[in-house]
Design a protein around this motif. Structure first.
Motif, PDB file in Angstrom:
ATOM      1  N   ASN A   1       0.799  -1.222   0.000  1.00 47.79           N
ATOM      2  CA  ASN A   1       0.000   0.000   0.000  1.00 47.79           C
ATOM      3  C   ASN A   1       0.838   1.282   0.000  1.00 47.79           C
ATOM      4  OD1 ASN A   1      -2.606   1.068  -0.149  1.00 47.79           O
ATOM      5  ND2 ASN A   1      -2.660   1.455   2.043  1.00 47.79           N
ATOM      6  N   PRO A   2       1.872   1.399   0.826  1.00 43.50           N
ATOM      7  CA  PRO A   2       2.701   2.603   0.768  1.00 43.50           C
ATOM      8  C   PRO A   2       3.393   2.765  -0.586  1.00 43.50           C
ATOM      9  CG  PRO A   2       3.055   1.443   2.821  1.00 43.50           C
ATOM     10  CD  PRO A   2       2.246   0.535   1.967  1.00 43.50           C
ATOM     11  N   CYS A   3       3.755   1.638  -1.200  1.00 38.81           N
ATOM     12  CA  CYS A   3       4.372   1.694  -2.528  1.00 38.81           C
ATOM     13  C   CYS A   3       3.418   2.319  -3.536  1.00 38.81           C
ATOM     14  CB  CYS A   3       4.742   0.294  -3.013  1.00 38.81           C
ATOM     15  SG  CYS A   3       5.893  -0.624  -1.974  1.00 38.81           S
ATOM     16  N   VAL A   4       2.204   1.823  -3.539  1.00 37.87           N
ATOM     17  CA  VAL A   4       1.195   2.326  -4.476  1.00 37.87           C
ATOM     18  C   VAL A   4       0.850   3.785  -4.163  1.00 37.87           C
ATOM     19  CG1 VAL A   4      -1.182   2.034  -5.281  1.00 37.87           C
ATOM     20  CG2 VAL A   4       0.259   0.029  -4.875  1.00 37.87           C
TER      21      VAL A   4
ATOM     22  N   PRO B   1       8.375   0.590   0.271  1.00 33.76           N
ATOM     23  CA  PRO B   1       9.265   0.769  -0.873  1.00 33.76           C
ATOM     24  C   PRO B   1      10.673   1.144  -0.432  1.00 33.76           C
ATOM     25  CG  PRO B   1       7.934   2.725  -0.587  1.00 33.76           C
ATOM     26  CD  PRO B   1       7.424   1.722   0.413  1.00 33.76           C
ATOM     27  N   THR B   2      11.657   0.843  -1.271  1.00 39.34           N
ATOM     28  CA  THR B   2      13.037   1.267  -1.068  1.00 39.34           C
ATOM     29  C   THR B   2      13.538   1.898  -2.362  1.00 39.34           C
ATOM     30  OG1 THR B   2      13.641  -0.320   0.669  1.00 39.34           O
ATOM     31  CG2 THR B   2      15.408   0.464  -0.735  1.00 39.34           C
ATOM     32  N   THR B   3      14.234   3.006  -2.225  1.00 43.05           N
ATOM     33  CA  THR B   3      14.658   3.777  -3.392  1.00 43.05           C
ATOM     34  C   THR B   3      16.164   4.008  -3.370  1.00 43.05           C
ATOM     35  OG1 THR B   3      12.512   4.901  -3.402  1.00 43.05           O
ATOM     36  CG2 THR B   3      14.279   5.925  -4.680  1.00 43.05           C
ATOM     37  N   TYR B   4      16.791   3.867  -4.527  1.00 46.32           N
ATOM     38  CA  TYR B   4      18.219   4.103  -4.687  1.00 46.32           C
ATOM     39  C   TYR B   4      18.441   5.219  -5.704  1.00 46.32           C
ATOM     40  CZ  TYR B   4      19.372  -0.290  -2.296  1.00 46.32           C
ATOM     41  OH  TYR B   4      19.501  -1.286  -1.366  1.00 46.32           O
TER      42      TYR B   4
END
Length: 320
Positions: free
Chosen positions: A204-207, A278-281
Motif C-alpha cells: 500500500n505505501p508503494c502504491v 518501498p526502497t529507493t536508490y
C-alpha cells in the motif's frame, strides 16, 4: 494509520515493516507476543511514553510476521490484487485476515488456525497504533525517523547500506513492462542521475507514492535524469504480475518506465537484500549508488529530503 503497513519480500520470504524495519534486538525484549505484550495494555501518560509504545508495537508486528516466513509467503502469493488500491488507514490485520480466509483451502487446518490467530493479533496491534497516532500525531514521524534502517544481520544487508556510494548497482539486461529491452549500462550512462524505486503491487505505501514518483520523473527529465520502477512481482517476466503492475500504474497516472530482470542474476540477488518496501536508490551516470538506500515512501519528509540531497549530489558530480 498512514504508511506503516507491513510488507513482504516474496523472493526470500522475509517480512519487514514498510516504514520501520526495526532491528532484531528490539524483538529480544518483547517477551510474550500477541495481546499480552506490555504495549497492548495501559495508556501512555505523555508523548514520550506514546512514542516508546508505538515502537514496541511495531516491533511486535515485525516479530509476528517474521515467524513461519514460508507460510506467510503463501499468504501474500494469494493476496487479492483487487485490494491493492485500498486506502491508507485500512487495518492491515484485517487485510491479512481476508486474504487468509479467501485462500483457506491452501492451508492445513493447523496452518489456517495459526495464521488466523496471528493476523487477529496484528489487527489488534494496528488498532492500538491507530489510537496512539490519533492522540499523539507527532509520534509517527519520530517513530519513523528513529527506527528506519536496514537490518544489519541478514544476508549482508548492513554491508550494502554501509558501502553507500562505493557500491555499483549490479549490471542487468531486462525489459520494461511493454517488452522493450533495457540494459543497465545504457540506462545509467544515458542519465545524469537515475532514481530506482523498488515496489510491489500489494504494498500500500508503494502504491501510495506512485503519483509523486511520476511527478519526480518529470522534474528529473528536465535535468537529464530519470526515475524507473522495479516491481519485484514482475521479475522473470511474470505475465500476470506485469498486467497487474501496468493496471496499478495506469490507475495512479504513473507513466515512468518500469522494468524487470531475471531473479537469478546479480540484480536479482541484489533485490534479495531489499528488506523493506518501498526502497529507493539513487544511481549516478557511472552506475554507482549514491548514498544509502532510502527506506519508506518518499512522500515522507525524511525520505524526501534524503532523496533530494542524493539527487543533487549526483547532478553536481555529473556537471563537475
Amino acid at each position: 494509520m498512514n504508511a506503516k503497513k507491513l510488507v513482504t519480500l516474496l523472493l526470500v520470504a522475509v517480512l519487514a515493516l514498510s516504514l520501520a524495519a526495526c532491528g532484531t534486538e528490539n524483538n529480544d525484549k518483547m517477551g510474550d507476543m500477541g495481546g499480552n505484550g506490555s504495549a497492548m495494555t495501559g495508556e501512555p501518560k505523555n508523548a514520550e511514553e506514546a512514542l516508546a509504545m508505538h515502537k514496541e508495537l511495531m516491533a511486535q508486528e515485525k516479530a509476528l510476521l517474521s515467524e513461519k516466513t514460508e507460510l506467510w509467503e503463501k499468504v501474500f502469493m494469494a493476496a487479492d490484487k483487487g485490494m491493492t488500491m485500498q486506502e491508507d488507514g485500512k487495518n492491515y490485520g484485517n487485510f491479512l485476515l481476508k486474504t487468509i480466509e479467501d485462500a483457506k483451502e491452501e492451508f492445513s487446518d493447523e496452518e489456517y488456525a495459526w495464521l488466523k490467530e496471528t493476523a487477529t493479533e496484528i489487527s489488534n496491534i494496528e488498532n492500538k497504533l491507530t489510537a496512539l497516532e490519533e492522540k499523539y500525531p507527532e509520534i509517527m514521524q519520530k517513530s519513523m525517523d528513529g527506527d528506519m534502517s536496514m537490518p544489519s544481520d541478514q544476508n549482508g544487508a548492513g554491508k550494502m547500506a554501509d558501502q553507500g556510494s562505493m557500491q555499483k548497482f549490479p549490471a542487468f539486461e531486462g525489459k520494461d513492462l511493454d517488452g522493450n529491452t533495457v540494459k543497465s549500462d545504457e540506462l545509467f550512462s544515458g542519465n545524469a542521475v537515475t532514481v530506482v524505486n523498488f515496489w510491489f503491487t500489494t504494498c500500500n505505501p508503494c502504491v501510495g507514492e506512485l503519483a509523486e514518483l511520476d511527478a519526480l520523473n518529470k522534474e528529473l527529465a528536465e535535468k537529464g535524469g530519470a526515475l524507473i520502477g522495479v516491481n519485484t512481482f514482475t521479475l522473470d517476466g511474470d505475465k500476470a504480475a506485469i498486467a497487474d503492475a501496468k493496471d496499478v500504474l495506469a490507475k495512479k497516472g504513473a507513466t515512468y518506465q518500469n522494468i524487470y530482470f531475471g531473479s537469478g542474476g546479480d540484480a536479482g540477488k541484489f533485490v534479495e537484500n531489499v528488506f523493506a518496501y518501498p526502497t529507493t536508490y539513487v544511481v549516478d551516470r557511472n552506475g554507482n549508488i549514491v548514498g544509502d538506500p532510502i527506506v519508506g515512501a518518499v512522500t515522507g519528509k525524511t525520505q524526501a529530503e534524503a532523496l533530494q540531497a542524493q539527487i543533487d549530489k549526483a547532478l553536481a558530480a555529473d556537471m563537475g
